[in-house]
Design a protein around this motif. Structure first.
Motif, PDB file in Angstrom:
ATOM      1  N   GLY A   1      61.869  30.401  20.758  1.00  0.00           N
ATOM      2  CA  GLY A   1      61.751  29.042  21.275  1.00  0.00           C
ATOM      3  C   GLY A   1      60.791  28.938  22.440  1.00  0.00           C
TER       4      GLY A   1
ATOM      5  N   PHE B   1      64.474  22.398  27.043  1.00  0.00           N
ATOM      6  CA  PHE B   1      64.096  22.828  25.706  1.00  0.00           C
ATOM      7  C   PHE B   1      62.879  22.048  25.222  1.00  0.00           C
ATOM      8  CE2 PHE B   1      64.464  24.107  21.388  1.00  0.00           C
ATOM      9  CZ  PHE B   1      64.317  22.969  20.610  1.00  0.00           C
TER      10      PHE B   1
ATOM     11  N   SER C   1      61.868  25.125  18.862  1.00  0.00           N
ATOM     12  CA  SER C   1      62.459  26.357  18.371  1.00  0.00           C
ATOM     13  C   SER C   1      62.120  26.557  16.909  1.00  0.00           C
ATOM     14  CB  SER C   1      63.980  26.296  18.538  1.00  0.00           C
ATOM     15  OG  SER C   1      64.604  27.438  17.992  1.00  0.00           O
TER      16      SER C   1
ATOM     17  N   GLN D   1      66.015  33.652  21.043  1.00  0.00           N
ATOM     18  CA  GLN D   1      67.251  32.867  20.932  1.00  0.00           C
ATOM     19  C   GLN D   1      68.195  33.519  19.946  1.00  0.00           C
ATOM     20  OE1 GLN D   1      64.830  29.236  19.974  1.00  0.00           O
ATOM     21  NE2 GLN D   1      66.082  28.325  21.601  1.00  0.00           N
TER      22      GLN D   1
ATOM     23  N   SER E   1      71.651  29.966  19.690  1.00  0.00           N
ATOM     24  CA  SER E   1      71.399  28.655  19.101  1.00  0.00           C
ATOM     25  C   SER E   1      69.949  28.267  19.340  1.00  0.00           C
ATOM     26  CB  SER E   1      72.318  27.595  19.718  1.00  0.00           C
ATOM     27  OG  SER E   1      71.875  27.238  21.009  1.00  0.00           O
TER      28      SER E   1
ATOM     29  N   THR F   1      68.791  25.845  21.034  1.00  0.00           N
ATOM     30  CA  THR F   1      68.500  25.262  22.340  1.00  0.00           C
ATOM     31  C   THR F   1      68.911  26.160  23.500  1.00  0.00           C
ATOM     32  OG1 THR F   1      70.591  24.061  22.264  1.00  0.00           O
ATOM     33  CG2 THR F   1      68.628  22.904  21.481  1.00  0.00           C
ATOM     34  N   GLN F   2      69.340  27.386  23.222  1.00  0.00           N
ATOM     35  CA  GLN F   2      69.709  28.324  24.273  1.00  0.00           C
ATOM     36  C   GLN F   2      68.788  29.526  24.213  1.00  0.00           C
ATOM     37  OE1 GLN F   2      73.871  28.513  22.836  1.00  0.00           O
ATOM     38  NE2 GLN F   2      74.435  28.131  24.958  1.00  0.00           N
ATOM     39  N   ALA F   3      68.554  30.156  25.366  1.00  0.00           N
ATOM     40  CA  ALA F   3      67.660  31.302  25.442  1.00  0.00           C
ATOM     41  C   ALA F   3      68.400  32.524  25.938  1.00  0.00           C
ATOM     42  CB  ALA F   3      66.491  30.992  26.368  1.00  0.00           C
ATOM     43  N   ASP F   4      68.010  33.690  25.414  1.00  0.00           N
ATOM     44  CA  ASP F   4      68.658  34.940  25.808  1.00  0.00           C
ATOM     45  C   ASP F   4      67.700  35.889  26.513  1.00  0.00           C
ATOM     46  OD1 ASP F   4      70.098  34.011  22.993  1.00  0.00           O
ATOM     47  OD2 ASP F   4      71.490  34.806  24.486  1.00  0.00           O
TER      48      ASP F   4
END
Length: 119
Positions: free
Chosen positions: A35, A47, A50, A99, A102, A104-107
């Motif tokens: 993303g 966001f 993605s 990601q 999901s 809309t989330q980042a790791d």
């Protein structure tokens, strides 16, 4: 671990275009969603877009829909963000992200690349 390096930012005029790239290394790039996020001065990171590992599932924030296009080249371990019809409000530091959870989330984050749009 995953390492992400963004490039392609810079100065553009309103109505112009820029193409951001994000090169990934480390774990198998092609197996996870990627993303783009951005953070403008004084604002929270938000966001932008993605793309799934296959490219078959793509999401955009409403603010960039129709102007930005996300893509990826798994052979080159690279994800792109083509930004057209740029607006002054697109000015921000743009971050690439891995990601796992999901769209809309980042790791994992890259270091970011500055995009400045002059009106």
């Amino acid at each position: 671990q995953v390492q992400l390096v963004e490039s392609g930012g810079g100065l553009a005029q309103a109505g112009g275009s820029l193409r951001l790239s994000c090169a990934a290394s480390g774990r198998s790039f092609s197996s996870y969603r990627m993303g783009w996020f951005r953070q403008a001065p004084g604002k929270e990171r938000e966001f932008v877009s993605s793309i799934s590992w296959s490219g078959g599932s793509i999401y955009y924030a409403d603010s960039v829909k129709g102007r930005f296009t996300i893509s990826r080249d798994n052979a080159k371990n690279t994800v792109y963000l083509q930004m057209n019809s740029l607006k002054a409000e697109d000015t921000a530091v743009y971050y690439c992200a891995v990601q796992f959870r999901s769209a809309t989330q980042a790791d994992y984050w890259g270091q970011g690349t500055q995009v400045t749009v002059s009106s």
